[in-house]
Design a protein around this motif. Structure first.
Motif, mmCIF file in Angstrom:
data_model
loop_
_atom_site.group_PDB
_atom_site.id
_atom_site.type_symbol
_atom_site.label_atom_id
_atom_site.label_comp_id
_atom_site.label_asym_id
_atom_site.label_seq_id
_atom_site.Cartn_x
_atom_site.Cartn_y
_atom_site.Cartn_z
ATOM 1 N N ILE A 198 0.853 -1.187 0.000
ATOM 2 C CA ILE A 198 0.000 0.000 0.000
ATOM 3 C C ILE A 198 0.891 1.239 0.000
ATOM 4 O O ILE A 198 1.740 1.413 0.880
ATOM 5 N N SER A 199 0.703 2.080 -0.997
ATOM 6 C CA SER A 199 1.451 3.327 -1.109
ATOM 7 C C SER A 199 0.456 4.477 -1.169
ATOM 8 O O SER A 199 -0.209 4.685 -2.180
ATOM 9 N N GLY A 200 0.345 5.207 -0.053
ATOM 10 C CA GLY A 200 -0.669 6.253 0.024
ATOM 11 C C GLY A 200 -2.043 5.632 -0.033
ATOM 12 O O GLY A 200 -2.396 4.798 0.797
ATOM 13 N N GLN A 201 -2.822 5.997 -1.047
ATOM 14 C CA GLN A 201 -4.149 5.415 -1.218
ATOM 15 C C GLN A 201 -4.173 4.395 -2.354
ATOM 16 O O GLN A 201 -5.242 3.960 -2.783
ATOM 17 N N SER A 202 -3.000 4.007 -2.825
ATOM 18 C CA SER A 202 -2.906 3.064 -3.929
ATOM 19 C C SER A 202 -2.427 1.703 -3.442
ATOM 20 O O SER A 202 -1.665 1.599 -2.481
ATOM 21 N N THR A 203 -2.891 0.668 -4.116
ATOM 22 C CA THR A 203 -2.442 -0.690 -3.847
ATOM 23 C C THR A 203 -1.591 -1.142 -5.019
ATOM 24 O O THR A 203 -2.063 -1.179 -6.159
#
Length: 348
Positions: free
Chosen positions: A249-254
């Motif tokens: 998970i990077s910020g709000q991204s998967t």
């Protein structure tokens, strides 16, 4: 003076208009609130609903028969007529030959479900795991049971059908638990490409699964499927694709971060299934979670929690080993899922 009087009347009329409007609005809001507020009904108790579903499914199995199975394993199931002598589906329970009716125990919601499935043909290829992608055709129906004056009436209603072109389904992300449990009990077949662009399928697995609502959509229903409806799927399993599910998970991204080990190979107890915490019985310890951090190995980028990513631990000179090429540390190759490597070993 006359103009002043008219002005006064206008002000009074305007005041009267807004007063009436206010009263009307309040009245309408009150009526709307009283008449249209939906009563919040809590979901039914899982155990109570399951008992109903199981009785309805077994009633169906005892009163319907397999009218026809075509050479291509297209299945027609029909109600046994009054006085009929056709063998019911239930008569094939644990049969040594096909067709055979089997059941699988599923522990969930603090109860143990009995999940029936009919094997028409097992298949000649490989069984998928519950986190692989499958290629299937199917017909889905929901079962309705009504009882009036001690007379039970059962009907099935088709809600979806894909019978001409195989559909892809990632079992890991699929909503119906019954699919995840039953498809791994079957095998794929053989697929041959024809000159006209079509594909011929032979030897594929085929069957029917009978799913209690607790292992389907339960209280929510889905589109035309009513709440608490048991589901019946006739299906064929043609092909499958192994998947590697790790993500970060990077910020709000998967972001997909596969570790080079297919998810089915991270089945440490060798039972053919890997589950997330929410898919296990209450309080169960996940047998496929090496470091017991709550993330099963097939989703965990650092399976053993030592600070080194699993992908790094199974590489040599930056190249991921093919699983079959990873040597055993102690010569024990009976469980190829035992793949916890260390930087100084490069073995499992």
């Amino acid at each position: 003076m006359y103009l002043a009087h008219l002005k006064k009347l206008a002000i009074m009329n305007k005041f009267k208009y807004y007063f009436i409007l206010l009263i009307t609005t309040v009245s309408l809001f009150s009526c709307s609130k009283d008449n249209n507020t939906a009563e919040i009904v809590p979901p039914r108790d899982y155990a109570v609903q399951y008992a109903t579903d199981l009785a309805d499914i077994e009633e169906y199995l005892k009163n319907y028969y397999i009218e026809d199975v075509s050479p291509d394993v297209d299945t027609k199931i029909t109600k046994i007529p009054a006085g009929g002598t056709q063998p019911s589906i239930f008569s094939y329970l644990n049969s040594p030959t096909f067709p055979k009716l089997l059941s699988r125990e599923v522990k969930l919601h603090d109860i143990t479900y009995k999940l029936y499935y009919l094997v028409l043909r097992e298949g000649t290829g490989t069984s998928p795991s519950n986190v692989d992608e499958i290629y299937t055709t199917y017909r889905g129906e929901y079962l309705t049971t009504t009882k009036v004056d001690a007379v039970t009436t059962q009907t099935t209603t088709k809600f979806e059908e894909w019978i001409y072109e195989p559909q892809k389904a990632n079992l890991f992300g699929y909503n119906i638990r019954g699919w995840k449990e039953i498809f791994p009990q079957f095998k794929t077949g053989n697929n041959t490409s024809n000159l006209d662009g079509t594909v011929s399928h032979t030897g594929f697995g085929a069957g029917v699964m009978f799913i209690p609502s607790g292992l389907a959509y339960y209280a929510s229903g889905n589109a035309s499927i009513p709440a608490y409806a048991p589901l019946i799927f006739s299906f064929k399993l043609y092909e499958m694709q192994r998947l590697d599910h790790e993500y970060a998970i990077s910020g709000q991204s998967t972001l997909p971060t596969p570790d080079g080990i297919m998810s089915f190979q991270e089945d440490l107890d060798g039972d053919g299934y890997v589950w997330t915490k929410g898919e296990l019985p209450t309080g169960a310890i996940n047998p496929d979670d090496t470091d017991k951090d709550g993330i099963p190995d097939f989703l965990d980028v650092d399976d053993d929690g030592d600070g080194y990513g699993t992908k790094i631990e199974i590489t040599k000179n930056g190249v991921v080993y093919p699983f079959a090429a990873i040597p055993s540390c102690d010569g024990n190759t009976t469980n190829p899922a035992r793949i916890k490597k260390h930087l100084d070993k490069n073995c499992y």
